[in-house]
Design an enzyme around this catalytic site. Structure first.
Site, PDB file in Angstrom:
ATOM      1  N   CYS A  44       0.830  -1.207   0.000  1.00  0.00           N
ATOM      2  CA  CYS A  44       0.000   0.000   0.000  1.00  0.00           C
ATOM      3  C   CYS A  44       0.868   1.262   0.000  1.00  0.00           C
ATOM      4  CB  CYS A  44      -0.898  -0.017   1.232  1.00  0.00           C
ATOM      5  SG  CYS A  44      -1.786   1.531   1.518  1.00  0.00           S
ATOM      6  N   TYR A  89      -5.260   6.865  -9.126  1.00  0.00           N
ATOM      7  CA  TYR A  89      -6.487   6.136  -8.802  1.00  0.00           C
ATOM      8  C   TYR A  89      -7.677   6.715  -9.566  1.00  0.00           C
ATOM      9  CZ  TYR A  89      -4.272   3.555  -4.990  1.00  0.00           C
ATOM     10  OH  TYR A  89      -3.487   2.710  -4.252  1.00  0.00           O
TER      11      TYR A  89
END
Length: 332
Positions: free
Chosen positions: A41, A172
């Site tokens: 992450c 994203y």
């Protein structure tokens, strides 16, 4: 995280802070808290880097989740028996529910857990790393860098805001766009920002000048994932990072600096995105490439001058148990 025509990130985090004065009920105290992260992450990778740069390993222990998770939670599948050895949990979700039994949002990393109670303290990734720099100074290693220099804070906030909205979150926005129109707009915003960074870093070694700051940490974790994931998986494909001369040299400069490359696990990064995002990659096939050898090539950024750690020094060797496996690094 939600997807739709225009991607919107859920920014409602648990904003409890760990501070010197303990105003939120959680005072700075060595040995009391555990950082739960996942190398896959980018937001958690920030916290891993900052903890190492500041030398907080003895003050704050770290538990690592595996690279994949289901809809319920990140899990401790890397640990023997699939249980975190300190918390005794199989899922990070258990720490959230220990404090908030009806916690309604996603279970995210990084998270800091209060070990005595097993309860989540915070998952506010941006405030978390700032507090590690400014509230935990009594436990910083000798020679720790100043990642939040007073003289630069106003400009840093402006730079980091643009980096977050347009780059960290911008990839994203491309990857989870729900329409061609939304994707096209996101793509244009991302590359406008990357071109701005290419120009900014052409004459300065780091984002804020001669030394590393939190701004560089925040940008690095996206750049490290760009060619292995975002270029193809998220359709951010105008160029590869390795085709942008300035940003590629800058990223290699950081990667070769203790604290950055030695916390980056490319195998976990790829496995996370290509397996978890089954809506984007329904086959869940993880690509073998790209070749990572380029990360270790000379970058020549030292010609711009500067001192990466300012008046400080690099961190020492990575602690036993926290070393990235060779097969997951650029040294493979």
């Amino acid at each position: 995280m939600t997807s739709g025509e225009d991607f919107q990130r859920d920014m409602r985090y648990v904003t409890t802070r760990i501070t010197r004065d303990g105003a939120d009920g959680y005072p700075v105290e060595a040995g009391r808290y555990r950082l739960i992260a996942a190398r896959a992450c980018p937001w958690a990778n920030r916290a891993i880097i900052v903890r190492r740069l500041l030398g907080l390993e003895d003050a704050i222990s770290m538990g690592l989740c595996g690279p994949t998770h289901d809809q319920r939670s990140w899990t401790f599948d890397l640990d023997p028996g699939g249980v975190d050895p300190v918390l005794g949990y199989e899922r990070l979700q258990q720490a959230y529910f220990a404090r908030f039994p009806d916690y309604p949002r996603g279970i995210t990393v990084p998270a800091i857990v209060d070990v005595p109670t097993g309860e989540l303290v915070t998952n506010d990734f941006a405030q978390m790393t700032q507090d590690l720099s400014t509230e935990w100074t009594d436990f910083h290693r000798e020679g720790a860098p100043d990642l939040w220099p007073d003289a630069l804070r106003d400009e840093m906030e402006t730079v980091m805001k643009r980096v977050f909205t347009e780059v960290n979150n911008g990839v994203y926005r491309c990857g989870f766009a729900g329409s061609q129109e939304a994707y096209d707009a996101a793509y244009d915003r991302l590359w406008t920002a990357l071109d701005w960074l290419e120009d900014r870093l052409a004459t300065r070694r780091f984002l804020m000048g001669d030394s590393i700051t939190e701004a560089d940490v925040r940008l690095f974790t996206t750049l490290a994932r760009f060619d292995p994931v975002y270029h193809g998986h998220f359709k951010c494909n105008r160029q590869k990072l390795s085709e942008m001369p300035v940003l590629w040299a800058y990223a290699r400069d950081l990667f070769q600096t203790p604290g950055f490359g030695d916390t980056t696990d490319f195998l976990q990064i790829k496995r996370h995105y290509y397996v978890v995002h089954s809506d984007i990659n329904p086959t869940q096939i993880v690509p073998k490439g790209p070749d990572l050898a380029g990360w270790l090539t000379p970058h020549h950024r030292e010609e711009l001058g500067g001192r990466p750690f300012g008046d400080g020094t690099p961190p020492g060797p990575v602690r036993p148990g926290e070393v990235v496996p060779v097969e997951a690094s650029a040294a493979a």
